[in-house]
Design a protein around this motif. Structure first.
Motif, PDB file in Angstrom:
ATOM      1  N   GLY A 148       0.809  -1.215   0.000  1.00 20.01           N
ATOM      2  CA  GLY A 148       0.000   0.000   0.000  1.00 20.01           C
ATOM      3  C   GLY A 148       0.838   1.259   0.000  1.00 20.01           C
ATOM      4  N   ASP A 152      -1.778   7.345  -2.258  1.00 18.14           N
ATOM      5  CA  ASP A 152      -2.863   8.086  -2.906  1.00 18.14           C
ATOM      6  C   ASP A 152      -3.527   7.281  -4.007  1.00 18.14           C
ATOM      7  OD1 ASP A 152      -2.348  10.267  -1.298  1.00 18.14           O
ATOM      8  OD2 ASP A 152      -0.750  10.952  -2.639  1.00 18.14           O
ATOM      9  N   SER A 153      -2.965   6.116  -4.278  1.00 12.17           N
ATOM     10  CA  SER A 153      -3.513   5.324  -5.375  1.00 12.17           C
ATOM     11  C   SER A 153      -4.533   4.331  -4.845  1.00 12.17           C
ATOM     12  CB  SER A 153      -2.369   4.583  -6.080  1.00 12.17           C
ATOM     13  OG  SER A 153      -2.802   3.343  -6.560  1.00 12.17           O
ATOM     14  N   ASN A 154      -5.718   4.355  -5.445  1.00  8.11           N
ATOM     15  CA  ASN A 154      -6.762   3.446  -4.988  1.00  8.11           C
ATOM     16  C   ASN A 154      -6.379   1.992  -5.176  1.00  8.11           C
ATOM     17  OD1 ASN A 154      -8.654   5.102  -3.910  1.00  8.11           O
ATOM     18  ND2 ASN A 154      -9.694   5.472  -5.864  1.00  8.11           N
ATOM     19  N   ARG A 155      -5.679   1.727  -6.284  1.00  3.96           N
ATOM     20  CA  ARG A 155      -5.289   0.352  -6.551  1.00  3.96           C
ATOM     21  C   ARG A 155      -4.319  -0.169  -5.503  1.00  3.96           C
ATOM     22  NH1 ARG A 155      -5.890  -1.772 -11.819  1.00  3.96           N
ATOM     23  NH2 ARG A 155      -7.372  -0.462 -12.900  1.00  3.96           N
ATOM     24  N   ASN A 157      -3.980   0.895  -2.456  1.00  7.36           N
ATOM     25  CA  ASN A 157      -4.733   0.704  -1.199  1.00  7.36           C
ATOM     26  C   ASN A 157      -5.475  -0.614  -1.203  1.00  7.36           C
ATOM     27  OD1 ASN A 157      -5.888   4.093  -0.630  1.00  7.36           O
ATOM     28  ND2 ASN A 157      -3.939   3.120  -0.295  1.00  7.36           N
ATOM     29  N   GLU A 158      -6.145  -0.847  -2.326  1.00  4.17           N
ATOM     30  CA  GLU A 158      -6.953  -2.059  -2.420  1.00  4.17           C
ATOM     31  C   GLU A 158      -6.074  -3.295  -2.319  1.00  4.17           C
ATOM     32  OE1 GLU A 158      -9.793  -2.036  -5.590  1.00  4.17           O
ATOM     33  OE2 GLU A 158      -9.722  -4.206  -5.742  1.00  4.17           O
ATOM     34  N   SER A 159      -4.935  -3.221  -3.000  1.00  6.45           N
ATOM     35  CA  SER A 159      -4.006  -4.339  -2.958  1.00  6.45           C
ATOM     36  C   SER A 159      -3.545  -4.602  -1.522  1.00  6.45           C
ATOM     37  CB  SER A 159      -2.845  -4.014  -3.885  1.00  6.45           C
ATOM     38  OG  SER A 159      -1.664  -4.544  -3.432  1.00  6.45           O
ATOM     39  N   ALA A 160      -3.217  -3.515  -0.792  1.00  4.24           N
ATOM     40  CA  ALA A 160      -2.747  -3.682   0.583  1.00  4.24           C
ATOM     41  C   ALA A 160      -3.825  -4.300   1.455  1.00  4.24           C
ATOM     42  CB  ALA A 160      -2.320  -2.331   1.151  1.00  4.24           C
ATOM     43  N   ASP A 234      -4.735  -9.842  -7.799  1.00  2.00           N
ATOM     44  CA  ASP A 234      -5.148  -8.513  -7.351  1.00  2.00           C
ATOM     45  C   ASP A 234      -4.016  -7.792  -6.632  1.00  2.00           C
ATOM     46  OD1 ASP A 234      -7.525  -9.151  -8.387  1.00  2.00           O
ATOM     47  OD2 ASP A 234      -8.650  -9.226  -6.511  1.00  2.00           O
ATOM     48  N   GLU A 237      -1.198  -6.921  -9.008  1.00  2.00           N
ATOM     49  CA  GLU A 237      -1.521  -5.859  -9.956  1.00  2.00           C
ATOM     50  C   GLU A 237      -1.517  -4.493  -9.283  1.00  2.00           C
ATOM     51  OE1 GLU A 237      -5.271  -6.274 -11.944  1.00  2.00           O
ATOM     52  OE2 GLU A 237      -5.130  -4.255 -12.760  1.00  2.00           O
ATOM     53  N   GLY A 238      -2.068  -4.429  -8.062  1.00  2.00           N
ATOM     54  CA  GLY A 238      -2.232  -3.137  -7.426  1.00  2.00           C
ATOM     55  C   GLY A 238      -0.991  -2.618  -6.737  1.00  2.00           C
TER      56      GLY A 238
END
Lengths: 484, 100
Positions: A148, A152-155, A157-160, A234, A237-238
């Motif tokens: 994470g 600032d990146s949503n991806r 964050n989501e990955s973390a 996921d 990628e993120g």
């Protein structure tokens, strides 16, 4: 109940100590560096890794237990530590410019990579389930933060979040497995467990088998074997690309080391039980990884599925469970480290801020625009596919021959067929690079010295191991000689 | 003296509640709490087995697990807070940019 104060044998832990101190030093140094110019922190980290690598050579060939049998320093752990340190070094080299481009150049990144590497090293050296668990958690908690890191990146964050929730979930299973093994055998010491099992007459203790199954789930999650692989694409990628590179190699190396130690040694007497399970898991992992990789459009996602497939190949070495099998795991891990890091290096170099240039289509025409980069990518992809004269070919060759030698002909055939499937999606990228016209503007690639060094090391490793495999294979064979 | 099996059954029940919680709940923090419940169920097993075997390993292990769980919570909550700042949701069903 008596408690023995362990003898402090700092030399055995020299590489880990050097690395931990370096990580703290990096944290200190970064405070005094101006904002956005944190490169010196990375160089401090690289220096620490270099010293740790040197100190590994001091320990080579002198297997010993340390800290009241909590740590086992043998050639096996040293070999894996070497792979982990090289992985950490290459990831740091690849991160320097990448982080600047993303506007996230912070010294903490390098410190977290180092802490994570320390955790991995403890896993490979763990001679007790406590050490293995602690190493695993040290590694994972640092990686949750790293995944994470682009906050600032949503991806990212989501990955973390996905990695954190599923990672913690799987550690709970692993831990429950350890509790069962402890209950069944009365010890968490790997040597003690194997001694207990060789003495025991009644092997089908349900508690023991449940413990073994839960351990398999816990390890399976971390190396992304198939029923437990859903988080991998996921998260890969993120996460920031350099972290993905580090995770895909480092975590696999560390967890496979612990996996081999626990299953092929401590639980050796249960081998008939876990072998069948692993057989099925390996086949599922290889097949599903390769088949789904074909359908991917994002290159990081494709490499994530490819890493799942590679975990399946490596498991074949465990199933073979002869000396060649174990040494081929080590060899494969070394080959895979250089190859995969190289491939991710090209992805990082070619990528743009945010999510730019990560689709396989974006690679159209890249081979003509940047001949050197295209050639490098082709070498790495050939190696991942297992085409000679690259490291990947030799690694696959040894793994498959170990399986054949142990009598698992069908497994080897399925492996080879999977390898053929994988050629399709690896070559698709090459075809894009050389046979299609660019779909978008490919200007603005800037080569940084650190990235060039990292790519040279990766390509040199890939080709050297592929063309002259025997010294590395000897090294791998020596590494499993004194195992436990 | 309560026999060991009672503790193990209780621990298995707690662990299962934790697993079900992780699978059923949709709020990231609730999932996280369910994971903590799983870890504590394991701790109960460790303490009970350690007492039963008259060995210290189990008790010591629990301390390590608690320390690790605390570290995990610190990192986990930070990640969740950061996520809720960016996305204004911690419902895991809405965190779905990436899927195959």
């Amino acid at each position: 109940m008596d408690l023995v104060i362990p003898k402090i044998d700092a030399l055995s832990l020299c590489p880990e100590l050097v690395l931990s101190i370096t990580a703290m030093l990096v944290l200190l140094v970064t405070v005094y560096l101006p904002k956005g110019r944190k490169d010196p922190a990375a160089y401090v980290g690289l220096l620490g890794i270099f010293i740790a690598l040197m100190s590994l050579t001091l320990l080579w060939g002198k297997p010993r237990y340390a800290f009241n049998n909590m740590i086992m320093v043998d050639n096996f752990s040293i070999f894996f530590n070497m792979v982990i340190l090289v992985t950490a070094a290459l990831s740091i080299l690849m991160s320097i410019t990448y982080l600047k481009e993303e506007g996230m150049s912070h010294g903490e990144f390098y410190a977290l990579i180092l802490f994570s590497a320390v955790g991995m090293m403890f896993m490979t050296a763990g001679a007790n389930l406590i050490t293995i668990f602690l190493g695993l958690e040290t590694m994972s908690i640092s990686l949750y933060v790293l995944a994470g890191f682009l906050r600032d990146s949503n991806r990212s964050n989501e990955s973390a979040l996905k990695y954190l929730l599923l990672g913690a979930f799987s550690s709970a299973f692993l831990l429950y497995g350890i509790a069962f093994i402890y209950g069944a055998t009365g010890t968490t010491d790997l040597k003690g467990i194997s001694e207990f099992l060789s003495r025991a007459t009644y092997m089908k203790d349900p508690m023991l088998l449940a413990g073994m199954g839960l351990l398999l789930v816990g390890f399976g999650f971390k190396i992304a074997t198939v029923p437990f692989h859903m988080w991998t694409p996921d998260v890969y990628e993120g996460a920031p690309t350099s972290v993905t590179a580090f995770m895909s190699v480092g975590v696999k190396a560390a967890v496979f080391a612990a996996f081999v130690r626990v299953f092929s040694h401590a639980l050796w007497d249960l081998q008939p039980d876990w072998n069948q399970l692993l057989w099925i898991l390996a086949v599922l992992t290889m097949t599903l990884g390769n088949v789904i990789a074909i359908a991917q459009t994002n290159i990081k996602r494709m490499l994530a599925y490819s890493s799942i497939a590679h975990a399946g190949y490596i498991m074949m070495g465990m199933i073979a469970s002869n000396e060649l099998g174990t040494s081929s795991i080590l060899f494969y891990m070394l080959a895979y480290a250089f190859t995969n890091l190289g491939a991710f290096g090209v992805v990082i170099l070619f990528g743009r801020k945010g999510e730019g240039n990560l689709d396989i289509e974006d690679y159209s025409g890249m081979g003509f625009k940047y001949p050197v980069l295209g050639l490098l990518m082709a070498v790495f992809l050939f190696s991942l596919a297992g085409i000679p004269p690259t490291a990947g070919f030799v690694g696959k060759f040894y793994i498959f021959s170990a399986a054949v030698k142990a009598g698992y002909i069908w497994l080897a055939i399925i492996g080879v067929m999977n390898s053929l499937v994988s050629v399709y999606y690896y070559l698709r990228v090459t075809v894009m690079m050389y046979m299609k016209d660019p779909v978008k503007d490919l200007e603005g690639l800037h080569w940084s010295p650190s990235m060039i060094v990292a790519l040279i090391i990766a390509v040199a490793g890939t080709l050297l191991i592929g063309i002259f495999p025997s010294p590395y294979l000897d090294l791998a064979k020596q590494s499993v000689l004194h195992l436990m | 003296m309560i026999p060991l099996s009672y503790y193990l059954v209780l621990s298995a029940i707690l662990f299962t509640i934790g697993v079900v919680g992780v699978l059923v709940r949709r709020n990231a923090i609730m999932i996280f709490m369910a994971i903590e419940l799983m870890l504590n169920a394991v701790n109960l097993s460790f303490v009970a087995i350690g007492k039963h075997l008259d060995s210290l390993d189990g008790q010591v292990f629990v301390f390590f697990v608690m320390a690790v769980a605390a570290a995990e919570v610190a990192v986990g909550l930070a990640i969740i807070v950061n996520l809720s700042r960016n996305k204004e949701t911690i419902n895991v069903d809405e965190i779905n940019i990436m899927k195959w």
